[in-house]
Design an enzyme around this catalytic site. Structure first.
Site, PDB file in Angstrom:
ATOM      1  N   GLU A 159     -13.144 -38.910  46.245  1.00  8.20           N
ATOM      2  CA  GLU A 159     -11.526 -40.985  45.489  1.00  8.20           C
ATOM      3  C   GLU A 159     -12.510 -41.180  44.942  1.00  8.20           C
ATOM      4  OE1 GLU A 159     -11.293 -42.327  50.285  1.00  8.20           O
ATOM      5  OE2 GLU A 159      -9.937 -41.573  49.960  1.00  8.20           O
ATOM      6  N   GLU A 217     -10.308 -33.478  54.663  1.00 10.58           N
ATOM      7  CA  GLU A 217     -10.363 -34.458  56.042  1.00 10.58           C
ATOM      8  C   GLU A 217      -8.677 -33.916  56.452  1.00 10.58           C
ATOM      9  OE1 GLU A 217     -10.449 -38.794  54.519  1.00 10.58           O
ATOM     10  OE2 GLU A 217     -12.643 -37.779  52.861  1.00 10.58           O
ATOM     11  N   HIS A 240     -13.591 -45.390  44.837  1.00 20.68           N
ATOM     12  CA  HIS A 240     -12.886 -45.035  44.678  1.00 20.68           C
ATOM     13  C   HIS A 240     -11.801 -46.830  44.830  1.00 20.68           C
ATOM     14  CE1 HIS A 240      -9.634 -44.384  49.238  1.00 20.68           C
ATOM     15  NE2 HIS A 240      -9.360 -44.899  47.919  1.00 20.68           N
ATOM     16  N   HIS A 275      -7.302 -38.087  61.913  1.00 21.19           N
ATOM     17  CA  HIS A 275      -8.045 -39.322  62.247  1.00 21.19           C
ATOM     18  C   HIS A 275      -8.184 -39.086  63.249  1.00 21.19           C
ATOM     19  CE1 HIS A 275      -8.758 -43.367  60.795  1.00 21.19           C
ATOM     20  NE2 HIS A 275      -9.227 -42.620  59.401  1.00 21.19           N
ATOM     21  N   ASN A 307     -14.007 -58.117  54.990  1.00 25.69           N
ATOM     22  CA  ASN A 307     -13.896 -56.588  55.762  1.00 25.69           C
ATOM     23  C   ASN A 307     -12.572 -55.922  55.800  1.00 25.69           C
ATOM     24  OD1 ASN A 307     -12.773 -56.923  57.793  1.00 25.69           O
ATOM     25  ND2 ASN A 307     -14.082 -59.380  58.310  1.00 25.69           N
ATOM     26  N   PHE A 340     -11.638 -49.775  61.058  1.00 25.17           N
ATOM     27  CA  PHE A 340     -11.239 -48.629  60.482  1.00 25.17           C
ATOM     28  C   PHE A 340     -12.821 -47.466  60.332  1.00 25.17           C
ATOM     29  CE2 PHE A 340      -9.406 -46.467  57.121  1.00 25.17           C
ATOM     30  CZ  PHE A 340      -8.065 -46.046  57.218  1.00 25.17           C
ATOM     31  N   ASP A 376     -16.212 -44.932  52.168  1.00 24.83           N
ATOM     32  CA  ASP A 376     -16.103 -46.121  53.525  1.00 24.83           C
ATOM     33  C   ASP A 376     -16.910 -46.201  54.739  1.00 24.83           C
ATOM     34  OD1 ASP A 376     -14.054 -47.601  56.023  1.00 24.83           O
ATOM     35  OD2 ASP A 376     -12.775 -45.432  55.876  1.00 24.83           O
TER      36      ASP A 376
END
Ligand code: GAL
Ligand code: MG
Length: 989
Positions: A464, A534, A423, A537, A594, A598, A169
Site C-alpha cells: 500500500e 489479502e 499508506h 477479512h 485511532n 480494526f 496497519d
C-alpha cells in the site's frame, strides 16, 4: 542541520552491508538494560535510569508512552519528512565484558531491530546510525571496544522520516524488538554466502548456485585463501581459491593493446584465444574487488525436492581456509532444491500449479507487542500447518530470520515482504527521490539476507504505497540480484489488472469480489497468475463465503489462491484499575486518533486460540476429498481423491463411522492404499453396515497422521469427509393428535410454560458483527427499529385444534405481520407454527426467526446439526453433521468486541437439560440456524469488550427460519445475494 531522523536520504551511517552468514561466536546482550525515555532524540541523558527489557517494546513496559493504533492515517499531523517535536526516544545502556579470546578479532555489533532510528555509541564514541524497524543493523566496532568493561548506548528514536514508510496497519510501538549481540570473526572472514537451490526441468536434478564473498577487513588482501563447500550427500567438496586484488602495478597499467582488445570485444569482433584471455582478465580486474568473490553453479543429481508438503532440506557447510590451509571460519546452512517459475498464467512450484492457501501474519504478542520468540513463531507456523495453510505472507515487513528457518523446516511457502508502506501518503513518497534509497535499501537488504531460504517463493516490494519510480528502482535491483524468484506488489495492480507493468509478476489484488476474479480469469485479458495478497477479512465473526472463494479458485484456471487477512487479533493485554485484564484495541490507551478495533481481525485470538473460522479453512484445505454415489455409499464403496501436489497418502491413516440420528452404529479402519499425488482410488469399507431407516444416517471418514510429522503428532486429525447414507432420513414423530386445550397464553397472547422465562417471540435482529457495523447494515437495522421491535397484539383466535395469535410490528421499513399457531401434542409438547410476512421496505435483515428464553438451570446443551464449532449459512462447510454436546456457557464465542456468535447451521433439534432429568427439547421442521446463549443480542451489542459481559442465568435460544450470511464487509465484499434475508413470507415450526 536537521537530525538524521528527518533526513530521508540518510538510511544508515557506517552500517555494514547485509549478508546471510550465520556467525555463532557471540556474546548475547539480551536482558535488562538501563533505560530512560527522553522526549526528543537530541535531549541529553538525565541521571534518572530505570530498566527495560531487550528485546522489548518500551510501550509495553509501563513508561509514559503507550501503544497507539492507527490503520491508514498517521498518528500525527506533520508532513513528510517532519515529525512531532515530542518524539519519544529510548536511551538504552549496558556494559559488557569483552571476552579475552576475542583479542585481535574483528568485532561486530548486531541489533536485530529497532523502531525506527537507531543511533549507537560505544564507550562514548559514535558507532553508527540505522533505519528500518524490521531488519538488523550491524556495525564494525573492532576499533572502539576496549579490554575488559565496555559501555554500549543505543538511542532509539520513535518518529522519523522512516515512519512515513512504516505506516502499516498495526500498533505503533517504540523499542528494540529483536535480539542484540556481538559476534567476532577473523579479519579475513566470510562476507556473504549465496546458496540458492534450484531444480532442473527433469525435477530430479538439483542445481546449486553458490557464491561466497571473502572479506578482508582492515588487512591487506593476500592471495591463496580458499573456500570449500560441502553439500551433505556429495562425497567431494567443491573447492575454489578466492580471487584477490590484482597486483598493484598491473592495476594501473592500461596498455594500448588492452584498450584495443576491450574495444574489439565490445563491437563484437572475434578474438584470438590469447586476446580472449586478456579480455577475461580485464573483466575480472577492471575494478579491483574489495572482496574475494567465488561463484559455483553445480548440478546435484537425484535430489528430493523441497516443497511445503515435503520440506526436504540438505546441509551445506562453507569453510574458509587461510593460504596455509588452516580453517578460519565455517558456516552451516540448509538448502532446499525447488523450482519456482511462471508459465503462462500459472505460478509453478516444482512444475506444478500449487494452489496458495495462505495467511498474512504480523509479528504480534498480546503481552510484548511486537517481540516474538522463536518458540512463539514456531507455534504460529505449526498451527498454520495444522489448519491447512501452505503459505504465509510476512505482512508487511521481513520477519526475524528464525522465522524463515522455520518455514523452510516445516514447509510453508513464503511471500517475503519489504518493510515499506506509505499508506497515508500513498504514491507520493514512491515518486519522491529523497525516499529512493529507503526503497532500494529496504528491498535489497531483505533479499540479501533471505535469498537462501527455499521457502521464499516471491519477493514483495511492500504494501500500500502506490506505484512510483522508487518501486521501479527496487524491482530492477531485485531482478538483477535474484532472477530466481518472481516479484509481487499489490500497489502496482490495484487499479488495473490488465495493463502490464514491471514491478509485479503476480496479479495480487486485495479483497476482490468472487465475480471479479472469475470474470477476469475468463476475460482473455489476464496477464499473470492471480493470487490474492489479502482476502476474506477475519474481523470478528467473519470469513463468510470462504468456501465460495475456494470453489471459484479450484474451478477457474488462472486463479491460484490467496492469503487470508490475517492471522492475529491484535488485542493487547491491558490491566484495568480493578486489577482485571482485557484485550485492548485502538483508543483503549487514550491513543488518538485511532482506528478502534480494526486491528482485531485475525483467525486466532490474541492468545493464539483458533477462532471458529479456522475450522472452515481447515476443512476447505483438506488434502483428501471423498465422494460416493448413493448406491456406492450404501455398499460401502467410496472414491478417495488425493488433492496434494507431491505427496502420496501413505502418511495418512483413516477410520470411518456410520451414525444414525447422531449415534454410531458401526465403525472400522479404512485400508488406505498409497494414492499418488493428484490421483484417486476407489476403496471398500469392509464391515460397513447399512443403517436401515431408523433416522438420518451419515458415513464419516476421519483422516489422521499415521506417524508424527514435524508439525503434528501421530494420530492428529487432518480432515474428515462426510457422505449422506441414502434412503434413511426420517423426520421427528408426526404431530398426529393435537388440540388447543393445553395451550396456555397470557393476556397478551404470549405462551406461558414452566420451562420458559420468556415466550417465543419474533426476532429480526442480531448483535451486529463487525461486518454488519462497518458495512452499514447495523445502522439501517437500528434506523428501522429492528433492534427494539414493538409488538402490537392484533387478535387471539381459539379453535378446537389450535390457538392462533396474530401480531404486528411497526418498523421503519413497514409493518411486519406475525402469526403463531399453537397446539399441544398428546405427549405434552407444544407445537408452534410461525408465519411472518416481511414488507418490501425491509430489504436486508439479519434474521427472521424465533427467540425464546429458557429458565435458569438447564445448562447442558445437545443438538443435532452442524458442529461442533460455530457455523453460519455462508461459513458452514467446516461443520460436521452430528450430535454435539456442550454447555450453554461454552456456546459463547468470545469475540474481543462482542457480537453475534455461537450459531449452528442446519440444526434438526436441540435439547437443554438440567439436574434431575428436567429438560426441554426443540424439534424443528427443517434444518435451521440455532443458537443458545446466556446473552441477549442487546447485551452483546452494548458491550465494547468481551470482559464487560455478565451472563444471564436464563438461556436465550434463537431459531431462525433465515439468517443472514456473515460476508466480509468490514474490509471487502459483503456476503453473496443467496445469503441475504429480504422481504417475503417465512414459515417455520
Ligand atoms: C489492507 C492492508 C492491511 C490491513 C487490511 C485491513 O488494506 O494491506 O494491512 O489494513 O487491509 O485489515
Ligand atoms: Mg495499510
Amino acid at each position: 542541520m536537521p537530525g538524521p531522523w528527518v533526513t530521508p536520504e540518510l538510511t544508515a551511517l557506517n552500517r555494514l552491508p547485509m549478508h546471510a552468514v550465520p556467525h555463532d561466536d557471540r556474546v548475547e546482550l539480551d536482558g535488562r538494560w538501563r533505560f530512560q525515555l527522553l522526549r526528543a532524540p537530541d535531549a541529553p541523558a538525565t541521571d534518572q535510569w530505570a530498566e527495560a527489557d531487550v528485546p522489548g517494546c518500551w510501550t509495553m513496559q509501563g513508561v509514559d508512552d503507550r501503544p497507539h493504533y492507527t490503520n491508514v492515517q498517521m498518528p500525527f499531523r506533520e508532513l513528510p519528512p517532519d515529525v512531532p517535536g515530542d518524539n519519544p526516544t529510548g536511551l538504552y545502556e549496558r556494559t559488557f565484558m569483552l571476552p579475552a579470546r576475542w583479542a585481535g578479532r574483528r568485532i561486530v555489533l548486531h541489533v536485530g531491530a529497532a523502531e525506527s532510528v537507531l543511533i549507537a555509541t560505544l564507550n562514548g564514541r559514535d558507532v553508527g546510525i540505522s533505519k528500518d524497524s524490521h531488519l538488523a543493523a550491524e556495525f564494525d566496532v573492532t576499533g572502539l571496544v576496549v579490554e575488559g568493561e565496555n559501555t554500549l548506548t543505543l538511542r532509539v528514536v520513535k518518529w522519523s522520516d522512516a515512519t512515513f514508510v512504516e505506516d502499516q496497519d498495526q500498533w505503533w510501538h517504540g523499542g528494540i524488538t529483536r535480539s542484540v549481540f556481538l559476534f567476532a570473526t577473523s579479519r579475513v572472514h566470510l562476507g556473504d554466502i549465496r546458496a540458492i537451490g534450484g531444480l532442473r526441468e527433469d525435477l530430479v536434478t538439483g542445481t546449486l548456485d553458490i557464491g561466497v564473498d571473502v572479506a578482508f577487513s582492515g588487512v591487506e588482501q593476500e592471495p591463496g585463501w580458499t573456500v570449500e563447500a560441502h553439500l551433505e550427500g556429495l562425497d567431494e567438496p567443491l573447492r575454489a581459491t578466492a580471487p584477490t586484488t590484482a597486483p598493484r602495478d598491473e592495476r594501473g597499467s592500461w596498455s594500448r593493446e588492452r584498450w584495443d582488445v576491450q574495444a574489439r570485444r565490445a563491437v563484437g569482433a572475434d578474438l584470438s584465444a590469447e586476446e580472449l584471455e586478456t579480455w577475461q582478465q580485464l573483466v575480472d580486474w577492471q575494478v579491483p574487488p574489495t572482496l574475494g568473490a567465488i561463484r559455483w553453479s553445480v548440478d546435484v543429481p537425484g535430489v528430493e525436492p523441497w516443497s511445503s508438503e515435503r520440506p526436504r532440506l540438505c546441509g551445506l557447510r562453507i569453510t574458509l581456509r587461510s593460504p596455509g590451509g588452516e580453517v578460519v571460519e565455517e558456516a552451516r546452512l540448509k538448502v532446499g532444491f525447488r523450482r519456482v517459475e511462471i508459465r503462462g498464467l500459472d505460478l509453478l512450484i516444482n512444475g506444478r500449479r500449487v494452489l496458495i492457501r495462505g495467511v498474512n501474519r504480523h509479528d504480534f504478542d498480546e503481552r510484548t507487542g511486537r517481540v516474538v520468540s522463536a518458540e512463539s513463531m514456531r507455534a504460529d507456523l505449526v498451527l498454520m500447518k495444522q489448519f491447512g495453510f501452505n503459505a504465509v505472507r510476512t505482512s508487511h515487513y521481513p520477519n526475524d530470520p528464525a522465522f524463515l528457518d522455520l518455514t523452510d523446516e516445516l514447509g510453508l511457502y513464503v511471500v517475503d515482504e519489504a518493510d515499506i508502506e506509505s499508506h497515508a501518503f500513498w504514491g507520493s513518497l514512491a515518486d519522491d527521490p529523497r525516499y529512493l534509497e529507503q526503497w532500494v535499501s529496504r528491498v535489497s537488504r531483505m533479499a540479501i539476507r533471505d535469498k537462501n531460504h527455499p521457502s521464499i517463493i516471491l519477493w514483495s516490494l511492500g504494501n500500500e504505497s502506490g506505484h512510483g519510480a522508487n518501486h521501479e528502482a527496487a524491482a530492477a535491483w531485485l531482478r538483477r540480484y535474484d532472477p530466481s524468484r518472481p516479484l509481487h506488489y499489490e500497489g502496482a495492480v490495484r487499479f488495473d489488472w490488465t495493463s502490464d507493468q514491471d514491478v509485479s509478476d503476480i496479479t495480487c489484488p486485495m479483497y476482490p469480489p468472487i465475480w471479479a476474479i472469475v470474470e477476469h480469469a475468463k476475460s482473455g485479458k489476464q496477464l499473470h497468475p492471480l493470487i490474492m495478497c489479502e482476502f476474506s477479512h477475519a474481523m470478528g465473526n467473519s470469513n463468510g463465503t470462504l468456501a465460495e472463494y475456494w470453489d471459484a479458485i479450484e474451478s477457474t484456471p488462472g486463479l491460484q489462491g490467496g492469503f487470508i487477512w490475517e492471522w492475529w487479533d491484535h488485542g493487547l493485554v491491558q490491566k484495568l484499575p480493578d486489577g482485571t485484564e482485557r484485550w485492548a484495541y485502538g483508543g483503549d490507551f487514550g491513543d488518538t486518533p485511532n482506528d478502534g478495533n480494526f486491528c482485531i481481525d485475525g483467525v486466532v485470538w490474541p492468545n493464539r486460540r483458533p477462532k471458529p473460522a479456522l475450522w472452515e479453512h481447515k476443512q476447505l484445505a483438506a488434502p483428501i476429498r471423498v465422494t460416493a454415489s448413493p448406491d456406492d455409499a450404501r455398499r460401502g464403496r467410496v472414491e478417495i481423491h488425493n488433492r496434494q501436489d507431491f505427496r502420496d497418502t501413505s502418511w495418512l491413516r483413516a477410520r470411518y463411522e456410520v451414525t444414525v440420528g447422531g449415534s454410531a452404529v458401526s465403525n472400522g479402519r479404512v485400508e488406505l492404499p498409497p494414492i499418488a499425488a493428484r490421483e484417486s482410488a476407489s476403496i471398500d469399507l469392509p464391515g460397513l453396515r447399512a443403517p436401515g431407516d431408523a433416522g438420518e444416517a451419515w458415513l464419516t471418514i476421519h483422516f489422521e497422521t499415521a506417524g508424527a510429522e514435524s508439525w503434528a503428532p501421530a494420530g492428529f486429525e487432518i480432515c474428515w469427509a462426510q457422505v449422506p447414507l441414502p434412503g434413511s432420513a426420517r423426520r421427528g414423530a408426526p404431530p398426529a393428535a393435537a388440540d388447543a386445550a393445553g395451550v396456555q397464553l397470557d393476556a397478551d397472547g404470549l405462551l406461558v410454560h414452566d420451562l420458559l422465562a420468556a415466550p417465543p417471540s419474533l426476532s429480526l435482529w442480531r448483535a451486529p458483527t463487525d461486518n454488519d457495523r462497518i458495512g452499514g447494515m447495523a445502522r439501517t437495522w437500528s434506523d428501522c427499529g429492528l433492534d427494539r421491535l414493538v409488538r402490537e397484539l392484533v387478535s387471539v383466535e381459539r379453535g378446537a385444534d389450535a390457538v392462533v395469535v396474530k401480531s404486528r410490528y411497526a418498523t421503519g421499513g413497514g409493518a411486519v405481520e406475525h402469526e403463531q399457531r399453537f397446539r399441544t401434542l398428546r405427549d405434552g409438547a407444544v407445537a408452534i407454527d410461525e408465519t411472518v410476512v416481511i414488507p418490501d421496505g425491509l430489504s436486508d435483515l439479519a434474521r427472521v426467526g424465533t427467540v425464546l428464553e429458557v429458565v435458569a438451570g438447564l445448562e447442558e446443551v445437545e443438538w443435532f446439526g452442524r458442529g461442533p464449532h460455530e457455523t453460519y449459512p455462508d461459513r458452514k462447510r467446516g461443520g460436521q453433521f452430528g450430535r454435539w454436546r456442550s454447555t450453554v456457557g461454552e456456546q459463547y464465542v468470545p469475540y474481543v468486541r462482542p457480537q453475534e456468535n455461537g450459531g449452528h447451521a442446519d440444526v434438526r433439534w436441540v435439547e437443554l437439560r438440567g439436574d434431575g432429568g428436567r429438560g426441554l427439547r426443540i424439534e424443528l421442521d427443517e434444518p435451521r440456524q440455532v443458537s443458545v446463549s446466556h446473552f441477549r443480542a442487546a447485551d452483546l451489542a452494548a458491550a465494547t469488550h468481551d470482559v464487560e459481559l455478565r451472563p444471564r442465568p436464563e438461556s436465550i435460544v434463537h431459531i431462525d427460519a433465515a439468517h443472514r450470511g456473515l460476508g466480509t464487509a468490514s474490509c471487502g465484499p459483503d456476503t453473496l445475494d443467496e445469503y441475504l434475508v429480504g422481504p417475503g413470507t417465512y414459515r417455520w415450526s
